[in-house]
Design a protein around this motif. Structure first.
Motif, PDB file in Angstrom:
ATOM      1  N   TYR A 391       0.835  -1.204   0.000  1.00 43.94           N
ATOM      2  CA  TYR A 391       0.000   0.000   0.000  1.00 43.94           C
ATOM      3  C   TYR A 391       0.872   1.258   0.000  1.00 43.94           C
ATOM      4  CZ  TYR A 391      -3.793  -3.206   1.135  1.00 43.94           C
ATOM      5  OH  TYR A 391      -4.701  -4.234   1.097  1.00 43.94           O
ATOM      6  N   ALA A 392       1.996   1.209   0.736  1.00 43.24           N
ATOM      7  CA  ALA A 392       2.908   2.358   0.738  1.00 43.24           C
ATOM      8  C   ALA A 392       3.484   2.592  -0.655  1.00 43.24           C
ATOM      9  CB  ALA A 392       4.029   2.125   1.741  1.00 43.24           C
ATOM     10  N   ALA A 393       3.882   1.501  -1.326  1.00 43.21           N
ATOM     11  CA  ALA A 393       4.410   1.625  -2.685  1.00 43.21           C
ATOM     12  C   ALA A 393       3.345   2.142  -3.638  1.00 43.21           C
ATOM     13  CB  ALA A 393       4.946   0.276  -3.160  1.00 43.21           C
ATOM     14  N   ALA A 394       2.113   1.667  -3.455  1.00 43.69           N
ATOM     15  CA  ALA A 394       1.024   2.100  -4.328  1.00 43.69           C
ATOM     16  C   ALA A 394       0.725   3.587  -4.148  1.00 43.69           C
ATOM     17  CB  ALA A 394      -0.221   1.265  -4.048  1.00 43.69           C
ATOM     18  N   ILE A 395       0.743   4.048  -2.898  1.00 43.11           N
ATOM     19  CA  ILE A 395       0.523   5.474  -2.646  1.00 43.11           C
ATOM     20  C   ILE A 395       1.601   6.303  -3.332  1.00 43.11           C
ATOM     21  CG2 ILE A 395       0.574   7.239  -0.848  1.00 43.11           C
ATOM     22  CD1 ILE A 395      -0.729   5.182   1.025  1.00 43.11           C
ATOM     23  N   SER A 396       2.852   5.855  -3.215  1.00 39.77           N
ATOM     24  CA  SER A 396       3.953   6.574  -3.842  1.00 39.77           C
ATOM     25  C   SER A 396       3.802   6.582  -5.359  1.00 39.77           C
ATOM     26  CB  SER A 396       5.279   5.922  -3.448  1.00 39.77           C
ATOM     27  OG  SER A 396       6.360   6.577  -4.055  1.00 39.77           O
ATOM     28  N   LEU A 397       3.447   5.440  -5.932  1.00 42.67           N
ATOM     29  CA  LEU A 397       3.295   5.337  -7.388  1.00 42.67           C
ATOM     30  C   LEU A 397       2.210   6.280  -7.896  1.00 42.67           C
ATOM     31  CD1 LEU A 397       3.199   1.955  -9.345  1.00 42.67           C
ATOM     32  CD2 LEU A 397       1.733   3.858  -9.981  1.00 42.67           C
ATOM     33  N   VAL A 398       1.051   6.227  -7.249  1.00 40.15           N
ATOM     34  CA  VAL A 398      -0.080   7.044  -7.701  1.00 40.15           C
ATOM     35  C   VAL A 398       0.213   8.531  -7.505  1.00 40.15           C
ATOM     36  CG1 VAL A 398      -2.514   7.581  -7.287  1.00 40.15           C
ATOM     37  CG2 VAL A 398      -1.755   5.203  -7.319  1.00 40.15           C
ATOM     38  N   SER A 399       0.904   8.881  -6.416  1.00 37.61           N
ATOM     39  CA  SER A 399       1.204  10.297  -6.176  1.00 37.61           C
ATOM     40  C   SER A 399       2.110  10.858  -7.263  1.00 37.61           C
ATOM     41  CB  SER A 399       1.853  10.469  -4.801  1.00 37.61           C
ATOM     42  OG  SER A 399       3.147   9.896  -4.768  1.00 37.61           O
ATOM     43  N   VAL A 400       3.059  10.055  -7.737  1.00 35.40           N
ATOM     44  CA  VAL A 400       3.928  10.507  -8.822  1.00 35.40           C
ATOM     45  C   VAL A 400       3.124  10.669 -10.110  1.00 35.40           C
ATOM     46  CG1 VAL A 400       5.881   9.868 -10.288  1.00 35.40           C
ATOM     47  CG2 VAL A 400       6.032   9.566  -7.817  1.00 35.40           C
ATOM     48  N   LEU A 401       2.239   9.721 -10.389  1.00 39.37           N
ATOM     49  CA  LEU A 401       1.447   9.793 -11.620  1.00 39.37           C
ATOM     50  C   LEU A 401       0.497  10.985 -11.607  1.00 39.37           C
ATOM     51  CD1 LEU A 401       0.522   6.040 -12.245  1.00 39.37           C
ATOM     52  CD2 LEU A 401       2.414   7.362 -13.205  1.00 39.37           C
ATOM     53  N   LEU A 402      -0.059  11.287 -10.449  1.00 39.60           N
ATOM     54  CA  LEU A 402      -1.041  12.368 -10.362  1.00 39.60           C
ATOM     55  C   LEU A 402      -0.404  13.746 -10.173  1.00 39.60           C
ATOM     56  CD1 LEU A 402      -3.884  10.847  -8.153  1.00 39.60           C
ATOM     57  CD2 LEU A 402      -4.031  11.475 -10.563  1.00 39.60           C
ATOM     58  N   LEU A 403       0.637  13.807  -9.311  1.00 38.69           N
ATOM     59  CA  LEU A 403       1.169  15.095  -8.890  1.00 38.69           C
ATOM     60  C   LEU A 403       2.470  15.474  -9.578  1.00 38.69           C
ATOM     61  CD1 LEU A 403       0.535  14.712  -5.054  1.00 38.69           C
ATOM     62  CD2 LEU A 403      -0.953  15.764  -6.765  1.00 38.69           C
ATOM     63  N   GLY A 404       3.185  14.502 -10.133  1.00 37.73           N
ATOM     64  CA  GLY A 404       4.465  14.788 -10.751  1.00 37.73           C
ATOM     65  C   GLY A 404       5.620  14.329  -9.885  1.00 37.73           C
ATOM     66  N   ILE A 405       6.841  14.442 -10.444  1.00 44.98           N
ATOM     67  CA  ILE A 405       8.025  13.920  -9.777  1.00 44.98           C
ATOM     68  C   ILE A 405       8.332  14.663  -8.483  1.00 44.98           C
ATOM     69  CG2 ILE A 405      10.515  13.662  -9.991  1.00 44.98           C
ATOM     70  CD1 ILE A 405       9.158  11.599 -11.556  1.00 44.98           C
ATOM     71  N   LEU A 406       8.343  15.991  -8.506  1.00 44.94           N
ATOM     72  CA  LEU A 406       8.716  16.766  -7.326  1.00 44.94           C
ATOM     73  C   LEU A 406       7.760  16.512  -6.175  1.00 44.94           C
ATOM     74  CD1 LEU A 406      10.362  18.831  -5.821  1.00 44.94           C
ATOM     75  CD2 LEU A 406       9.019  20.642  -6.894  1.00 44.94           C
ATOM     76  N   GLN A 407       6.472  16.709  -6.430  1.00 41.52           N
ATOM     77  CA  GLN A 407       5.502  16.470  -5.366  1.00 41.52           C
ATOM     78  C   GLN A 407       5.499  14.999  -4.957  1.00 41.52           C
ATOM     79  OE1 GLN A 407       4.978  18.066  -8.164  1.00 41.52           O
ATOM     80  NE2 GLN A 407       4.155  20.106  -7.714  1.00 41.52           N
ATOM     81  N   GLY A 408       5.736  14.120  -5.933  1.00 37.97           N
ATOM     82  CA  GLY A 408       5.747  12.700  -5.629  1.00 37.97           C
ATOM     83  C   GLY A 408       6.877  12.314  -4.698  1.00 37.97           C
ATOM     84  N   VAL A 409       8.100  12.833  -4.927  1.00 38.38           N
ATOM     85  CA  VAL A 409       9.220  12.462  -4.074  1.00 38.38           C
ATOM     86  C   VAL A 409       9.070  13.058  -2.679  1.00 38.38           C
ATOM     87  CG1 VAL A 409      10.741  14.386  -4.740  1.00 38.38           C
ATOM     88  CG2 VAL A 409      11.732  12.238  -3.965  1.00 38.38           C
ATOM     89  N   LEU A 410       8.545  14.277  -2.587  1.00 36.88           N
ATOM     90  CA  LEU A 410       8.323  14.870  -1.262  1.00 36.88           C
ATOM     91  C   LEU A 410       7.235  14.117  -0.508  1.00 36.88           C
ATOM     92  CD1 LEU A 410       8.573  18.678  -2.134  1.00 36.88           C
ATOM     93  CD2 LEU A 410      10.330  17.177  -1.177  1.00 36.88           C
ATOM     94  N   LEU A 411       6.175  13.752  -1.223  1.00 34.54           N
ATOM     95  CA  LEU A 411       5.119  12.973  -0.592  1.00 34.54           C
ATOM     96  C   LEU A 411       5.638  11.601  -0.188  1.00 34.54           C
ATOM     97  CD1 LEU A 411       2.171  12.832   0.258  1.00 34.54           C
ATOM     98  CD2 LEU A 411       1.603  11.999  -2.028  1.00 34.54           C
ATOM     99  N   ALA A 412       6.551  11.037  -0.989  1.00 37.68           N
ATOM    100  CA  ALA A 412       7.135   9.739  -0.652  1.00 37.68           C
ATOM    101  C   ALA A 412       7.914   9.819   0.653  1.00 37.68           C
ATOM    102  CB  ALA A 412       8.043   9.266  -1.782  1.00 37.68           C
ATOM    103  N   ALA A 413       8.673  10.906   0.838  1.00 42.66           N
ATOM    104  CA  ALA A 413       9.422  11.073   2.087  1.00 42.66           C
ATOM    105  C   ALA A 413       8.475  11.199   3.280  1.00 42.66           C
ATOM    106  CB  ALA A 413      10.321  12.299   1.994  1.00 42.66           C
ATOM    107  N   ILE A 414       7.415  11.994   3.109  1.00 46.59           N
ATOM    108  CA  ILE A 414       6.435  12.151   4.188  1.00 46.59           C
ATOM    109  C   ILE A 414       5.728  10.828   4.466  1.00 46.59           C
ATOM    110  CG2 ILE A 414       4.294  13.311   4.848  1.00 46.59           C
ATOM    111  CD1 ILE A 414       5.248  15.720   3.185  1.00 46.59           C
ATOM    112  N   ALA A 415       5.389  10.113   3.382  1.00 47.27           N
ATOM    113  CA  ALA A 415       4.711   8.817   3.546  1.00 47.27           C
ATOM    114  C   ALA A 415       5.599   7.834   4.291  1.00 47.27           C
ATOM    115  CB  ALA A 415       4.312   8.259   2.183  1.00 47.27           C
TER     116      ALA A 415
END
Length: 576
Positions: A391-415
């Motif tokens: 589920y953590a990987a899925a959240i990271s994957l979807v966040s990158v697809l929806l928000l882009g690389i920058l927001q995705g990597v920051l969200l990944a760190a927070i996640a």
């Protein structure tokens, strides 16, 4: 070939060449030279492709490899890591700088160089404050999802060039919708060129590892494009690549406000450091030398500073190019110097040969470089082994697809941080039973055949007792107490708890008071030194026998029979 792992201190630690040059053997020079030239042949097509992915002129990608390698060779601690543009950072630049630069190409390039300078500054700050903990901010599961999202986004960004259509869109799904509407306009010649390039690159990767397959495919495509006049047939090509070395100048500061520049630089640093250190550690382990993860900040900072002064954009160490460097025989960072020299010769004398390079071939180069980022096997394994990681990987994957690389990597760190807190808040509480014929105890829920403890609940929190899990542990024990009958003693085994905070100590107070109201005795066993200090300071010695804190569960249960249990049977207050 193994390196000595002597400790390095003082200025020699800040300047690693002082150590590896002192150990340098003449026989290594040939290996470093071959590795450097081989790396340059890999870097030319990849750097051209990544520069296009970043929305910058093709020569800027070559600047990144040439200058970034020189900067890292001076201050990096890895002897095989190769530094240059990466797919994820290229896409991050494309997704963030465009909105800040508007339609001004010159401003776009200046902001990209300023971002590299900001990354260098953050690297120095991180080195000063010893922030190597950054490498642990993103868990492996989060990183798998992030890489998969980045890979899909990058592939989708290259499909228009592969199909010969305009493309467009702001995120993955927008690009999919726009591309679907342009399928009728696909240029079959462009598609055929791209597919053949991809096939050749994949076959070369499979059957000719370590060989300059990418450069060969690029050279053949240029030759065919020149012979058959691809530009006159409407097949997009790279166009003229400016000849000569970059002009060095300080990036233009003041173009962006701090709050606009910091997220870009922080995202690039997080990506670059995690990817670079992960790759460098694998090569350090392979060759038997010590990697200084703190020093990697200086290596990465020097690389980005050199690139910033040479009109480049942020760079990082990558696994694929480093694998090329290592496979070709690199012994020391001198291989990066040879690579930079070869790239400088290319910029001086051979850029004219790149004018007829089909863009579909560059798209194929990007595809061949990033398709492995989408690790389907790893995702399926997470699904089978650990759903929370999936589920953590899925959240990271979807966040990158929806928000882009920058927001995705920051969200990944927070996640990752929230994932850590979520796991820590739900620790396993083992309710113990005796292993038959022994004085050892094990989790009754995980091992069959353990003997239940009559009249006793013995539990072992398998985590530190902290504010985030104290209530969960307390409720779990009380729930077990409510389900049991005729309980005379509850024993808390802290042998698996390395740390306790004030909230954890308060939870033990509350548990004691609740048990006392039910006339149930309470004891603590197996507490480590730090735990005993805090339990004593928090007054637990007034409610439990502190002499039992050091003892094992078996020895305490062996003594807790005659006097304490007789007190309980006669309805006298238990000895607490």
């Amino acid at each position: 070939m193994r390196f000595r792992s002597a400790q390095v201190t003082g200025w020699t630690r800040i300047f690693p060449p002082s150590k590896w040059l002192a150990e340098y053997r003449p026989s290594w020079l040939r290996h470093d030279a071959i590795a450097g030239v081989t790396l340059a042949t890999y870097a030319i097509p990849v750097s051209l492709a990544y520069a296009g992915l970043a929305g910058l002129p093709p020569q800027v990608g070559i600047y990144g490899y040439m200058l970034g390698g020189l900067g890292y060779a001076l201050f990096g601690s890895s002897r095989q890591l190769s530094v240059g543009p990466t797919s994820a950072i290229s896409l991050m630049i494309a997704g963030t700088v465009g909105s800040l630069a508007g339609a001004d190409a010159a401003r776009y390039a200046q902001i990209a160089s300023l971002a590299a300078c900001a990354v260098a500054l953050l690297c120095v700050i991180s080195w000063l404050f010893r922030l190597s903990i950054l490498v642990r901010l993103v868990s492996d599961s989060i990183l798998v999802g992030f890489k998969a999202g980045a890979g899909l986004t990058i592939i989708m960004s290259q499909l228009p060039s592969l199909f010969g259509v305009a493309g467009g869109g702001h995120n993955f799904f927008d690009r999919v919708i726009r591309l679907a509407g342009q399928l009728a306009d696909i240029n079959p010649f462009v598609l055929a060129i791209g597919l053949v390039a991809i096939l050749l690159l994949l076959l070369g990767e499979r059957f000719l590892p370590g060989r300059p397959v990418g450069l060969t495919v690029v050279a053949v495509s240029i030759l065919l494009a020149t012979l058959f006049g691809f530009p006159t047939l409407g097949i997009p090509v790279t166009g003229n690549v400016p000849e000569g070395l970059p002009a060095f100048e300080v990036p233009a500061f003041g173009m962006l406000e701090f709050e606009e520049l910091f997220p870009i630089a922080a995202g690039c640093l997080l990506l670059a450091y995690i990817e670079g250190v992960s790759a460098a550690r694998s090569f350090a382990a392979k060759h038997g030398y010590r990697l200084d993860v703190q020093q990697e900040f200086l290596g990465l900072g020097a690389a980005n500073l050199a690139v910033a002064f040479g009109h480049g954009y942020p760079v990082a160490g990558g696994l694929s190019q480093s694998a090329v460097n290592d496979t070709a025989g690199a012994r020391t960072p001198l291989a990066l110097v040879f690579c930079s020299s070869a790239l400088a010769l290319c910029l001086l004398f051979f850029t004219g040969l790149l004018a007829n390079l089909p863009k579909a071939v560059l798209a194929g180069v990007v595809f061949a470089a990033v398709y492995k980022l989408v690790d389907v096997r790893a995702l399926l394994r997470m699904w089978r082994v650990s759903r929370i990681d999936f589920y953590a990987a899925a959240i990271s994957l979807v966040s990158v697809l929806l928000l882009g690389i920058l927001q995705g990597v920051l969200l990944a760190a927070i996640a990752s941080i929230f994932l850590l807190l979520a796991r820590a808040s739900q620790p396993n509480v083992a309710f113990l039973g005796r292993l038959p014929g022994t004085g050892r105890y094990s989790d009754s829920a995980r091992h069959q055949g353990v003997e239940p403890l009559v009249g006793v609940i013995a539990f072992r929190p398998e985590a530190s007792l902290l504010y985030i899990n104290a209530e969960t542990i307390l409720e779990t024990v009380l729930q077990a107490l409510r389900k049991a009958s005729d309980i005379k003693l509850v024993a808390c085994d802290l042998s698996a708890s390395p740390y306790i905070d004030l909230a954890g100590a308060r939870m033990l107070h509350d548990l004691h008071d609740e048990l006392a109201s039910r006339h149930v005795a309470f004891c603590i066993v197996g507490a480590h030194a730090q735990l005993r200090d805090l339990l004593l300071a928090e007054g637990l010695a007034e409610k439990t026998d502190s002499g039992e804190w050091l003892r094992t569960l078996d020895s305490v249960l062996g003594d807790c029979n005659a006097e304490e249990r007789s007190d309980l049977r006669e309805d006298r207050p238990p000895r607490l």
